[in-house]
Design an enzyme around this catalytic site. Structure first.
Site, PDB file in Angstrom:
ATOM      1  N   ARG A  17      52.409  27.151 -95.591  1.00 19.45           N
ATOM      2  CA  ARG A  17      51.912  28.274 -94.623  1.00 19.45           C
ATOM      3  C   ARG A  17      52.937  28.461 -93.636  1.00 19.45           C
ATOM      4  O   ARG A  17      53.573  27.369 -93.069  1.00 19.45           O
ATOM      5  CB  ARG A  17      50.762  28.117 -94.112  1.00 19.45           C
ATOM      6  CG  ARG A  17      49.448  28.261 -95.249  1.00 19.45           C
ATOM      7  CD  ARG A  17      48.133  28.488 -94.381  1.00 19.45           C
ATOM      8  NE  ARG A  17      47.159  27.998 -95.254  1.00 19.45           N
ATOM      9  CZ  ARG A  17      46.179  27.046 -95.386  1.00 19.45           C
ATOM     10  NH1 ARG A  17      46.238  26.227 -94.174  1.00 19.45           N
ATOM     11  NH2 ARG A  17      45.306  26.882 -96.180  1.00 19.45           N
ATOM     12  N   ASN A  41      32.140  19.667-101.892  1.00 19.22           N
ATOM     13  CA  ASN A  41      33.122  20.411-101.465  1.00 19.22           C
ATOM     14  C   ASN A  41      33.484  21.365-102.474  1.00 19.22           C
ATOM     15  O   ASN A  41      34.314  21.178-103.177  1.00 19.22           O
ATOM     16  CB  ASN A  41      34.322  19.780-100.833  1.00 19.22           C
ATOM     17  CG  ASN A  41      35.286  20.343-100.336  1.00 19.22           C
ATOM     18  OD1 ASN A  41      35.260  21.795-100.146  1.00 19.22           O
ATOM     19  ND2 ASN A  41      36.212  19.937 -99.583  1.00 19.22           N
ATOM     20  N   HIS A  57      39.243  23.282 -89.995  1.00 19.84           N
ATOM     21  CA  HIS A  57      39.298  21.706 -89.652  1.00 19.84           C
ATOM     22  C   HIS A  57      38.477  21.291 -88.880  1.00 19.84           C
ATOM     23  O   HIS A  57      38.478  20.311 -88.260  1.00 19.84           O
ATOM     24  CB  HIS A  57      40.628  21.192 -89.435  1.00 19.84           C
ATOM     25  CG  HIS A  57      41.768  21.437 -90.658  1.00 19.84           C
ATOM     26  ND1 HIS A  57      42.943  21.903 -90.200  1.00 19.84           N
ATOM     27  CD2 HIS A  57      41.509  21.461 -91.871  1.00 19.84           C
ATOM     28  CE1 HIS A  57      43.776  21.854 -91.472  1.00 19.84           C
ATOM     29  NE2 HIS A  57      42.925  21.759 -92.438  1.00 19.84           N
ATOM     30  N   ARG A 113      30.225  20.871 -97.805  1.00 17.04           N
ATOM     31  CA  ARG A 113      31.369  21.708 -96.869  1.00 17.04           C
ATOM     32  C   ARG A 113      31.516  23.225 -96.997  1.00 17.04           C
ATOM     33  O   ARG A 113      31.513  23.607 -98.016  1.00 17.04           O
ATOM     34  CB  ARG A 113      32.700  21.077 -97.056  1.00 17.04           C
ATOM     35  CG  ARG A 113      33.809  21.737 -96.176  1.00 17.04           C
ATOM     36  CD  ARG A 113      35.170  21.216 -96.784  1.00 17.04           C
ATOM     37  NE  ARG A 113      35.954  22.071 -96.090  1.00 17.04           N
ATOM     38  CZ  ARG A 113      37.352  22.492 -96.444  1.00 17.04           C
ATOM     39  NH1 ARG A 113      37.551  22.312 -97.569  1.00 17.04           N
ATOM     40  NH2 ARG A 113      38.067  23.118 -95.569  1.00 17.04           N
ATOM     41  N   GLU A 157      35.991  13.634 -93.158  1.00 16.03           N
ATOM     42  CA  GLU A 157      35.238  14.614 -93.108  1.00 16.03           C
ATOM     43  C   GLU A 157      34.004  14.546 -93.789  1.00 16.03           C
ATOM     44  O   GLU A 157      32.703  14.977 -93.709  1.00 16.03           O
ATOM     45  CB  GLU A 157      35.958  15.986 -93.576  1.00 16.03           C
ATOM     46  CG  GLU A 157      37.017  16.353 -92.611  1.00 16.03           C
ATOM     47  CD  GLU A 157      38.021  17.226 -93.503  1.00 16.03           C
ATOM     48  OE1 GLU A 157      37.902  18.535 -93.212  1.00 16.03           O
ATOM     49  OE2 GLU A 157      39.042  16.663 -93.838  1.00 16.03           O
TER      50      GLU A 157
END
Ligand code: AMP
Length: 398
Positions: free
Chosen positions: A241, A7, A180, A91, A385
């Site tokens: 965020r 990743n 996601h 990823r 993941e």
């Protein structure tokens, strides 16, 4: 079969080595602060212990090379030779409309992926650097790309379009993509296995609540809507965020604070959310500590956070014409019963009846946390993941 999952971010590379014969993680870790003099690698050993080695890593090829070195030589080596590796799965962040599933990374695929760089200017180039670094060091090894956006490509047009001039979609691809996706796909499949049911005929709402947070409506195993948009800024309130905000407030803030697009992007991505409202932290644990100490801004931050999740649950139940399963995942979704309790309180009208005790005692483990007579099953399913990426990679190279 041994599969390495990478990743690659703009200044970090996380990795996990899988033995796919029993789907176990042989070792994992990550390099941080690439490009800075104090960069380092953290290695998680098979017994769970972590070690850190400081090493200047100026750029990604050196980073991948250093990971290979750690895997094959010295006291933390787990491979005799790099040729024991069968494939590498990456990823990849933004696959735009070009990728609706994982693919083998050929030159043609990489050119298509690079065409999506505009949509994720910080993330996609870092993913490309990772793929190129592996190609330089192990030219023959098959590499697979698993895209954050791919699972959401089944959304209908009325769910992914923004109500702005259509030409903006045609010219620049302005639309909802969602992120996601690998996590939403993993947990929506896993919950069906866990409950012993088939995805067909089910309506599932997957709440991935971590520092970044998003929620998806999954009908018959396919995503029909999700809260993140063109970028990961839209949707739920997150650690730093803002999530959804009136676009009119955005231009108002720009004018008042004399901000350009970069300044505004920093404000909404890095200084908002739990951190911005509470003034304390982006970490939900610090927010709870603030509430315990009587901090009113921490209280309002927590209540906003869970209220936003609840509103989306209602929205997605309406979008799917009902809901059978609501599941929580991600750091806060898995570990914080307060998030799950706040997000489901008051949903009894739509058939949600929580088992308070089960919810409070569940921490990062697969569990049903609704009452036995609840019409809607509420679950916790820890996400994985990396395993999903390893599985897709295995499927494509096998
Ligand atoms: P993530 O981005 O998925 O790592 O999630 C980060 C959020 O999850 C933070 O708000 C943390 O408060 C929360 N979190 C992560 N790990 C834990 C844990 N072990 N216990 C409690 N909260 C956690």
């Amino acid at each position: 079969m041994k599969i390495l999952v990478l990743n690659c971010g703009s200044s970090s590379i996380k990795y996990a080595l899988y033995n796919m014969d029993d789907r176990s993680v042989v070792t994992s870790g990550g390099i941080e602060k690439i490009g800075l003099p104090d960069s380092f690698i953290k290695i998680k050993l098979a017994d769970g212990k972590k070690v850190q080695i400081n090493e200047p890593i100026p750029e990604h090829t050196k980073g991948v090379q250093f990971i290979f070195q750690v895997l094959t030589t010295g006291e933390y080596a787990v491979l005799k030779d790099l040729h024991e590796l069968d494939a590498v799965g990456h990823r990849m962040v933004h696959g735009g409309e070009k990728f609706n599933k994982s693919v083998l990374l050929t030159d043609e695929v990489m050119a298509d992926f690079a065409a999506c760089n505009d949509l994720a200017p910080l993330h996609n180039p870092a993913n490309i650097k990772g793929v190129n670094a592996v190609k330089t060091l192990l030219p023959e090894i098959p590499q697979v790309g698993v895209f954050d956006t791919a699972f959401h490509q089944t959304m209908p047009d009325y769910a992914y379009m923004y109500a702005v001039p259509y030409e903006l979609y045609e010219k620049y691809g302005v639309r909802r993509y969602g992120f996601h996706g690998t996590s939403h796909r993993y947990v929506s499949q896993r919950v069906c296995e866990y409950l012993g049911i088939k995805p067909e005929g089910t309506k599932i709402i997957t709440c991935h609540i971590g520092n970044g947070a998003s929620i998806a409506a999954v009908k018959d195993g396919k995503c029909v809507d999700t809260s993140m948009g063109l970028t990961p800024l839209e949707g739920l309130m997150m650690g730093t965020r803002s999530g959804d905000i009136d676009a009119g407030a955005v231009t108002f803030i720009m004018d008042k604070e004399h901000l350009d697009s970069k300044g505004l992007s920093d404000l909404l991505n890095k200084k908002s959310g739990l951190a911005g409202v509470s003034g304390l932290s982006n970490d939900f644990r610090d927010i709870l500590a603030g509430i315990a100490a009587g901090n009113n801004r921490a209280r309002v931050a927590k209540e906003m956070y869970t209220y936003h999740i609840k509103k989306y649950i209602g929205e997605y139940a309406a979008a799917m014409g009902g809901v059978d399963i609501i599941l929580f995942t991600g750091g806060a979704g898995e570990n914080q019963w307060e998030v799950r309790e706040g997000a489901t309180q008051g949903l009894e009208f739509m058939g949600v009846k929580m088992d308070e005790q089960k919810n409070r005692s569940c921490r990062a483990t697969e569990a049903v946390i609704s009452a036995a007579d609840s019409k809607v099953t509420v679950c916790v399913i820890p996400t994985d993941e990396e395993l999903m990426i390893a599985q897709d990679t295995l499927e494509l190279v096998k």
